[in-house]
Design a protein around this motif. Sequence first.
Motif, PDB file in Angstrom:
ATOM      1  N   PHE A   1       8.688   7.840   3.247  1.00  0.00           N
ATOM      2  CA  PHE A   1       7.780   7.756   4.393  1.00  0.00           C
ATOM      3  C   PHE A   1       6.922   6.504   4.269  1.00  0.00           C
ATOM      4  CE2 PHE A   1       8.725  12.176   3.587  1.00  0.00           C
ATOM      5  CZ  PHE A   1       9.011  12.669   4.858  1.00  0.00           C
ATOM      6  N   ALA A   2       6.537   5.976   5.392  1.00  0.00           N
ATOM      7  CA  ALA A   2       5.563   4.891   5.388  1.00  0.00           C
ATOM      8  C   ALA A   2       4.740   4.965   6.664  1.00  0.00           C
ATOM      9  CB  ALA A   2       6.243   3.532   5.274  1.00  0.00           C
ATOM     10  N   CYS A   3       3.433   4.884   6.485  1.00  0.00           N
ATOM     11  CA  CYS A   3       2.509   4.844   7.621  1.00  0.00           C
ATOM     12  C   CYS A   3       2.122   3.383   7.864  1.00  0.00           C
ATOM     13  CB  CYS A   3       1.249   5.638   7.319  1.00  0.00           C
ATOM     14  SG  CYS A   3       1.554   7.332   6.776  1.00  0.00           S
ATOM     15  N   TYR A   4       1.811   3.063   9.084  1.00  0.00           N
ATOM     16  CA  TYR A   4       1.373   1.694   9.343  1.00  0.00           C
ATOM     17  C   TYR A   4       0.433   1.676  10.539  1.00  0.00           C
ATOM     18  CZ  TYR A   4       4.241   1.465  13.528  1.00  0.00           C
ATOM     19  OH  TYR A   4       4.752   1.708  14.762  1.00  0.00           O
ATOM     20  N   THR A   5      -0.342   0.606  10.621  1.00  0.00           N
ATOM     21  CA  THR A   5      -1.086   0.325  11.846  1.00  0.00           C
ATOM     22  C   THR A   5      -0.722  -1.079  12.297  1.00  0.00           C
ATOM     23  OG1 THR A   5      -2.987  -0.698  10.781  1.00  0.00           O
ATOM     24  CG2 THR A   5      -3.058   1.699  11.049  1.00  0.00           C
ATOM     25  N   GLU A   6      -0.899  -1.312  13.573  1.00  0.00           N
ATOM     26  CA  GLU A   6      -0.561  -2.619  14.129  1.00  0.00           C
ATOM     27  C   GLU A   6      -1.696  -3.074  15.026  1.00  0.00           C
ATOM     28  OE1 GLU A   6       2.706  -2.515  16.854  1.00  0.00           O
ATOM     29  OE2 GLU A   6       2.803  -4.694  17.069  1.00  0.00           O
ATOM     30  N   GLN A   7      -2.453  -4.031  14.526  1.00  0.00           N
ATOM     31  CA  GLN A   7      -3.534  -4.598  15.338  1.00  0.00           C
ATOM     32  C   GLN A   7      -2.912  -5.392  16.472  1.00  0.00           C
ATOM     33  OE1 GLN A   7      -5.761  -7.639  13.317  1.00  0.00           O
ATOM     34  NE2 GLN A   7      -7.638  -7.221  14.457  1.00  0.00           N
TER      35      GLN A   7
ATOM     36  N   ILE B   1       0.829  -1.212   0.000  1.00  0.00           N
ATOM     37  CA  ILE B   1       0.000   0.000   0.000  1.00  0.00           C
ATOM     38  C   ILE B   1       0.862   1.260   0.000  1.00  0.00           C
ATOM     39  CG2 ILE B   1      -0.333  -0.049   2.530  1.00  0.00           C
ATOM     40  CD1 ILE B   1      -2.766   1.348  -0.085  1.00  0.00           C
ATOM     41  N   GLU B   2       1.939   1.242   0.782  1.00  0.00           N
ATOM     42  CA  GLU B   2       2.752   2.465   0.869  1.00  0.00           C
ATOM     43  C   GLU B   2       3.541   2.709  -0.417  1.00  0.00           C
ATOM     44  OE1 GLU B   2       2.796   4.855   3.339  1.00  0.00           O
ATOM     45  OE2 GLU B   2       1.015   3.745   3.949  1.00  0.00           O
ATOM     46  N   ARG B   3       3.896   1.650  -1.108  1.00  0.00           N
ATOM     47  CA  ARG B   3       4.520   1.836  -2.414  1.00  0.00           C
ATOM     48  C   ARG B   3       3.460   2.328  -3.412  1.00  0.00           C
ATOM     49  NH1 ARG B   3       7.107   3.270  -4.196  1.00  0.00           N
ATOM     50  NH2 ARG B   3       7.891   2.132  -5.995  1.00  0.00           N
ATOM     51  N   LEU B   4       2.261   1.766  -3.342  1.00  0.00           N
ATOM     52  CA  LEU B   4       1.179   2.201  -4.244  1.00  0.00           C
ATOM     53  C   LEU B   4       0.894   3.683  -4.056  1.00  0.00           C
ATOM     54  CD1 LEU B   4      -1.706  -0.462  -4.255  1.00  0.00           C
ATOM     55  CD2 LEU B   4      -0.298   0.258  -6.194  1.00  0.00           C
ATOM     56  N   VAL B   5       0.848   4.107  -2.805  1.00  0.00           N
ATOM     57  CA  VAL B   5       0.546   5.513  -2.524  1.00  0.00           C
ATOM     58  C   VAL B   5       1.624   6.402  -3.140  1.00  0.00           C
ATOM     59  CG1 VAL B   5       0.398   7.222  -0.675  1.00  0.00           C
ATOM     60  CG2 VAL B   5      -0.850   5.068  -0.478  1.00  0.00           C
ATOM     61  N   ASP B   6       2.884   6.001  -2.982  1.00  0.00           N
ATOM     62  CA  ASP B   6       3.963   6.803  -3.575  1.00  0.00           C
ATOM     63  C   ASP B   6       3.900   6.781  -5.098  1.00  0.00           C
ATOM     64  OD1 ASP B   6       5.052   7.501  -1.092  1.00  0.00           O
ATOM     65  OD2 ASP B   6       7.097   7.374  -1.902  1.00  0.00           O
ATOM     66  N   GLU B   7       3.636   5.613  -5.642  1.00  0.00           N
ATOM     67  CA  GLU B   7       3.548   5.513  -7.102  1.00  0.00           C
ATOM     68  C   GLU B   7       2.413   6.398  -7.627  1.00  0.00           C
ATOM     69  OE1 GLU B   7       5.395   3.557  -9.448  1.00  0.00           O
ATOM     70  OE2 GLU B   7       6.802   3.489  -7.793  1.00  0.00           O
TER      71      GLU B   7
ATOM     72  N   GLU C   1       2.600   9.496 -10.140  1.00  0.00           N
ATOM     73  CA  GLU C   1       1.785   9.452 -11.353  1.00  0.00           C
ATOM     74  C   GLU C   1       0.962  10.746 -11.499  1.00  0.00           C
ATOM     75  OE1 GLU C   1       1.903   6.505 -13.090  1.00  0.00           O
ATOM     76  OE2 GLU C   1       0.113   6.436 -14.349  1.00  0.00           O
ATOM     77  N   LEU C   2       0.461  11.226 -10.371  1.00  0.00           N
ATOM     78  CA  LEU C   2      -0.443  12.393 -10.408  1.00  0.00           C
ATOM     79  C   LEU C   2       0.289  13.698 -10.142  1.00  0.00           C
ATOM     80  CD1 LEU C   2      -3.479  10.849  -8.447  1.00  0.00           C
ATOM     81  CD2 LEU C   2      -3.203  11.085 -10.924  1.00  0.00           C
ATOM     82  N   GLY C   3       1.594  13.613  -9.879  1.00  0.00           N
ATOM     83  CA  GLY C   3       2.353  14.829  -9.601  1.00  0.00           C
ATOM     84  C   GLY C   3       2.000  15.471  -8.272  1.00  0.00           C
ATOM     85  N   ILE C   4       1.711  14.626  -7.304  1.00  0.00           N
ATOM     86  CA  ILE C   4       1.380  15.126  -5.957  1.00  0.00           C
ATOM     87  C   ILE C   4       2.528  14.746  -5.031  1.00  0.00           C
ATOM     88  CG2 ILE C   4      -0.305  15.011  -4.066  1.00  0.00           C
ATOM     89  CD1 ILE C   4      -2.364  14.051  -6.129  1.00  0.00           C
ATOM     90  N   ASP C   5       2.819  15.583  -4.073  1.00  0.00           N
ATOM     91  CA  ASP C   5       3.866  15.268  -3.115  1.00  0.00           C
ATOM     92  C   ASP C   5       3.460  14.051  -2.268  1.00  0.00           C
ATOM     93  OD1 ASP C   5       6.356  16.293  -1.560  1.00  0.00           O
ATOM     94  OD2 ASP C   5       4.834  15.877  -0.017  1.00  0.00           O
ATOM     95  N   PRO C   6       4.389  13.135  -2.016  1.00  0.00           N
ATOM     96  CA  PRO C   6       4.025  11.936  -1.254  1.00  0.00           C
ATOM     97  C   PRO C   6       3.461  12.209   0.137  1.00  0.00           C
ATOM     98  CG  PRO C   6       6.151  11.624  -2.322  1.00  0.00           C
ATOM     99  CD  PRO C   6       5.758  13.050  -2.549  1.00  0.00           C
ATOM    100  N   VAL C   7       3.910  13.281   0.773  1.00  0.00           N
ATOM    101  CA  VAL C   7       3.347  13.622   2.086  1.00  0.00           C
ATOM    102  C   VAL C   7       1.918  14.138   1.904  1.00  0.00           C
ATOM    103  CG1 VAL C   7       3.536  15.154   4.081  1.00  0.00           C
ATOM    104  CG2 VAL C   7       5.597  14.090   3.109  1.00  0.00           C
ATOM    105  N   GLU C   8       1.742  14.971   0.908  1.00  0.00           N
ATOM    106  CA  GLU C   8       0.420  15.564   0.667  1.00  0.00           C
ATOM    107  C   GLU C   8      -0.619  14.489   0.319  1.00  0.00           C
ATOM    108  OE1 GLU C   8      -0.953  18.299   1.215  1.00  0.00           O
ATOM    109  OE2 GLU C   8      -2.834  17.844   0.152  1.00  0.00           O
ATOM    110  N   ILE C   9      -0.246  13.550  -0.528  1.00  0.00           N
ATOM    111  CA  ILE C   9      -1.238  12.532  -0.909  1.00  0.00           C
ATOM    112  C   ILE C   9      -1.625  11.688   0.301  1.00  0.00           C
ATOM    113  CG2 ILE C   9       0.321  10.651  -1.630  1.00  0.00           C
ATOM    114  CD1 ILE C   9      -1.573  10.245  -4.049  1.00  0.00           C
ATOM    115  N   ARG C  10      -0.677  11.496   1.204  1.00  0.00           N
ATOM    116  CA  ARG C  10      -1.013  10.753   2.427  1.00  0.00           C
ATOM    117  C   ARG C  10      -2.036  11.540   3.253  1.00  0.00           C
ATOM    118  NH1 ARG C  10       3.824   8.651   0.994  1.00  0.00           N
ATOM    119  NH2 ARG C  10       3.943   6.395   1.284  1.00  0.00           N
TER     120      ARG C  10
END
Lengths: 156, 261, 781
Positions: free
Chosen positions: C451-457, C373-379, C383-392
Motif C-alpha cells: 500500500f502507499a498513500c499520497y497527496t498531490e498539491q 516515507i511509504e517505505r519508512l512506514v512499512d519498515e 520493525e515494531l511488528g505492526i500491520d502496515p495498514v494499522e500503522i498507517r
Amino acid sequence: MIDVTLTLNGTPRTVSVEPRETLSDLVRNRCDMTGTHVGCDHGACGACTVHLDGMPVRSCIVLAATCDGREVRTIEATRKDETFGVIRRHFHEKHALQCGFCTLGMLMMAADIIARHPTPSEDQIRNALSGQVCRCTGYMGIVAAIASAAEELRGA
Amino acid sequence: MKSANFEYLRPTSLPDALDAANDETTFLAGGQSLMAMLNLRVTSAETMIDLSRLSELRGVNETPDAVTLGALTTHAMIEDGAVPDPSGGLMPRIASKIAYRAVRNMGTIGGSLALADPAADWPCCLLALDATVLIEGATSREEAIEDFLQDAYTTTLEAGEIIRAIRIPRNTAPWGVYKVTRKSGAFADSLAICVLGDAPRIALTGTQSRAQRLRRAESALHGDLRAAILADLADADPDADAYKRRCHLATVLAAIKEAQS
Amino acid sequence: MHSETADRWIGKPLLRKEDARHLLGASQFVADLRLPHMQDVAFVRSASAHGRILSIDAGGAEPGTVWTLADLPTIHPLFAGPELGTFRNAVYPPLADGKVLFAGQPVAMCLGANRALAEDVASAVWVDVEELPPVIDAVNALAKGAARLHDDWPDNGFIHSVITGGDIASVADAPVRMRRRFKMNRQAANPLETRGVVAYRDHRTDELVVYTSTQGPHVMRHGLSIALGIPEHRLRVVAVDVGGGFGGKNRLMPEEIAMAALALSVDHPVRWIEDRNEHLIASVHAREHHYDLTVLAERDGTILGIEGSIHVDAGAYALWPSGPFMETSMAARNLPGSYRIQHLNIDTHTVATNKAPLGPYRGVARPGACFAIERLVDELAHELGIDPVEIRHRNLVGPTEMPYRTGGGLRLDNGDYPTALDKAVAMIDLPAVRARQAAGEPDGTRIGVGFACYTEQSGHGTVEWVKRKSRVVPGYETATIRMMPDGSAQVLVAIQSHGQGLETSLAQIAADGLGLTPAQIVVRHGDTSISPFGFGTFASRSIVFCGGAVTKAAAALAEKIRAVAAHLLQTTPDLITLRDGAAHGPQGSIPIPEIARAANIRPEALPEGMAPGLEATATYEPPESGGVFSYGVHAVVVAAHPETGVTRILDYVVVEDCGNLINPMIVDGQIIGGVAQGIGTALYEEIPYDETGQPIATTWGDYLMPCAPEIPSFRIGHMVTPATSTEHGVKGMGEGGAIAPPAAIANALTDAFRDIGAKFCETPMTPRRVSDAVALARGEE
C-alpha cells in the motif's frame, strides 16, 4: 539516388531515395504523408507501424529500397476504410488516446490483431501490443477498444 | 539518428549475390537488427546486398527425418505455422516471443543466426534441436549449429558466404523453455531450452559469448542436477556475476521442469 | 452519447473533441510541418562527460553548415533557479562555451538538406577535448577534493538548505529510532513525441516564428526574448500538436535557443527533431534522489519526526526558469506525506554532477518523497511488528483535523484519508491475497501486497511559488472567450493541451457558463499570437487555473448576453437564465445566436450606451494560494520470482479523491496513464551512468518503456470531497497517478519476502535488484 517503384496506398508510384533511406523516410519526407509518426528511429516504439504487403512492419527499420515492387499502406489510406472506421470509433469511445502520437501505430496494429484473432483475449491483445509504446494512456483504453471493436466486427 | 549512406544492390539470384559480394559486403535479410544498428550509426555498410529477392533462400524442404527452412523464413511464419514445424511446437513458441509482432514479420531465422547475438533466441533453440546450417559461398557447405556458433556475434561464416537454409531434425520429444527478460520483447538475460528424448539436449543463452550446450546437466537429469548445471555454467558463462548465475540456474531448472512435466 | 440539450456539461464523460484528427492521422506535430527551403539540423554533442574544449574542427564542411556558439548572434545568459542568494547559478549555454559538462551536451549544430545529410556533416566535426575527471555520484561530489564542475564555485553544491518543521529536538528521546537509505534513480520523461523545433523569420509580420514542442509557449517566448535580445512582440512561439510532455517540455532548452538564433542567421526555415538517443542523453532528466532518513517514533507506531538528508543529483546546469532546487525542497517538504508528522529536519543538498540537467517530470519530487516515507512506514511497521495498514491508520491525518498544516508546511485542505485507505484495503481483497500468499505459488514465485498513500498539491498560486522563490510566478491563468455573430464561441487560452483533453473539458466548462453545447465552442491554445498571456500546462494546474479563468470569462460574457437579452425581452438581466442555446426570461426566450448577431453586427439593437461586441477576458487565481490537495491510496499485488527477480503485477487498485470531476472519463485516463508511468519508475526505467560519465541507456533497447504486457488493468475507486476554494470544487490531478506506484510496489515486494526480510530501497526494482535483494537477505553471495 535509386528509384523505388511501389504501390503506396493503392497508387503505383516511383520514388527516388538515397539507399540509406527507410520506409518511414520515403513515406514522410518523399511523399509528405505525415500520418506515420517516428518515435525512436530504432524499431523500439511502434509509432511508425505501416502495413507492408498486408503485414504490420516498423517503417523506421525497413529499408525503402527493399520495398520495390511491394505494397505499402499507411494510415492515410484507412480514412475511408470501414473496418478502420469501426476501430477508430472504439478508440474514441474507450478513451484509447491522449496525445495521439502513438495512435496511428496502434490502429495499424489493432487491425492486424483483429484480422489474426477475431476473438482476441485480453492477453492476446496485450502480447500483440508488446513493443507498441503509449506513454499516455496506460494501455487500458487501447486494449478495451481493440476487444470491443473485434466484437463488433465479428458480429458484422 | 539516420544511417550513413551505402551502396545498395538487390540481386535476384544466389549466384548473382555471391558474385557481387566481397569482403566489405553487408548482407541485408530482414534487417530488424541491422537497420536499427545502422540508424544508430553503431555500424555502417559500404555495400549492402539485399537478399530479399533470392528465391533460393525461401521455401521449405521436408524429408522424413528433417525439415529444411529457407534462411528468409520469418519469425512470424514460424509463429503462425505457415511453415511446417519439425520441433513439436518448440519453434512456434520461441518465435512468438521474439521481439514484437511487427519485427517478427520482417526478421528472419537466417539473419538471426548470421548475426549470432548472444541474447538471441534462434541460436539457442537450434542448438537444442541439433540443427544444421546450409551455407553458400565459393563452395556449398553444411555445418552443425554447434560448430557454426563461435562466439558473441561470431560464426564460421566467411566474408561473402550466405546462409541458404537451416535443416532441423524432426523432434517428438518433450521440451521446455524458460526465458528471463527485463520486459516483454527484450533480448534474453537468460534463455534455457531443454529437449528430452534418448539424448537430451539443454541449451542456454544470454551468456557473454554464445549459446552453449550444458552437457553435464544433460547427463545428470536424474542425478545431482543442480551441481551439474553449476559446473556447466562455469564453462558456459565464466564471467557471469552472481545474479546471472542465479538467473541461469533458475531458467535451466525451469526449462527442464517444463520438459519433464 | 449525451443529449445535446443537457443543461449541465460539467461532470459528464463527454468524448473528446481532439480525437478525430489524431485518429485520422491528420494531426500536426512539429515534425509534420512542411516549409519551403527548410533545412534540417543535427547537433554535435559532447562525447566527454567533463572537459575543456581545445578546438572544434568542422571536418572540411561547406562554409555555413557548421555553427558553434561563436558563429551565432550574441546570446544573453538566462539565469535560472530560485532567486536566493544561497543558490549558485550555472547558466546553460545553448552551445558549449569553453567547457563541456556532460556527455550529450550540445557543442555545435550542422545544417543539411535533410536530417541524414546534416548528420553526415556532424559526424565529420571533430571536437578536441582535454578530459577532466567526471563527477558522477551526488553524495561523493560534495567530498573534499572532488573535481569541480563550475570553476567559480567552492564545491559542487547548487545549494545547501535545511528544511525544518516543528522542533526535532523535542522528540530526540523518542523510544524508536530507525534509519534507512533509499534511492530513486534517474529517468527522462520520454513522451512519445520527442522535442522538436522549426524556426524561421516571417518577413511579413517581422516576427521570428518558433514552433516548438512545449508545454508553455508564452513563458518560452519570454525566455527566448531575454536570451536573444528580441522584444516579445517580434517573437511568436507556437506549440502545434504536442505528443506528450509530462514536465519534460516545460523548460527552455539550449536547442530551442540555438535554433532560434540560427533562424536569425540564415534565410530559410530550420528544423531540429530530437531523436530518441538525444532525448535519453540530453533532454530534461528527472528524479535521482538519495535519501538517508531516520524516523523517530513511539513503540505503538506513532511517528513523531523524521530527520536526515536528501541529495538530489541535479546534473550540470540550471534549467530555465526554475532550476533544480524546487525538486529538492519539494522532496523534503513532502516527506510527511499524508501523516501527522510534525517534526522534520532535513539537510538537503542540490548537487551538480556531470550529467544532463534535472527538471520536472510528472509528480516532481513527490514520487521520491512518497517512496521514502511509504517505505519508512512499512519498515517501521515490520520493525515494531505492526500491520502496515494499522500503522498507517495510527498516523494518517483524519478528516476532522482538516485543514491540516503538515510538518513540511503544506496545508492539506480537506478529504478523508483513513476512509481512502479502508476502501483500498477492501478493493484489493486483503484476506484473499493473504490466503493465496499462504497457499504458495506452484511456480515458486512469491506473492506480496503493498500500500502507499499520497497527496498531490495542485492549483497552488502566487504565495506558494513566491515561497519557492520562483523566477516566474505562475500565479494565475487568463482566458478570452469570443462569441462570433452566429453564436458560436472561441475560448482562447494560454495553457497547452497535449493529451489532457483540455479542448474538451474547457469546452464543457464554457458551455455550462454560456448555455451552449460543447460542440458550439472551440478551444484554441498553444500559440502566443492567439491567446492572452498565461503560463502553460504543468503542475496539475490547468483545470484549476485555466478552468477557473474560463469560468470567470464565461460569467462575464454571460452577464453581457443577459443584459442584451433583457433589453430585447424587455425584462431585467437578473431574471434571465442561459441554457439550451437561448436566453430565457419570465415572458419568453431568445436564441443566443440572435443576441450574438445583435452584439456583433447589429449594434443598433443593443441597449443605449452598451459597447458592441461579445468578448470577455478574465484572469483567475484560487483564493487559497497554497493549493488544494488531491490524495489517494494505491494497493498492488505482485508476484516476484526469488531467483530471476522478475516481478509481475497481478492486481492494482487506486482510490482517489480529486474533488469534483469535470470529465470523469478524462480523469480516469489521467489516473491510469499516471500509474503506468509510475510503474515504469518502479520496475523498468533508469538512466545509469558508468564511472567515466557515459550514459548507459541511450536507446529504447536499454531504457525500458513499459508496454501493454507490463501494465495491468486497473480498478479505480473514486471519492469526492469538493475543494472549497476553487471554481466547481475541482482539484488538479494530472500527476497523482505517478506518485505512489514505486512505493506501493516496493512495499508489495517487501511483503512478498517479509519472511526473510529482503529490502527494496532503490528504483527501478529490476529483476537484478530484486534477485540481489533476496540473495542478500538469504545470506547468499
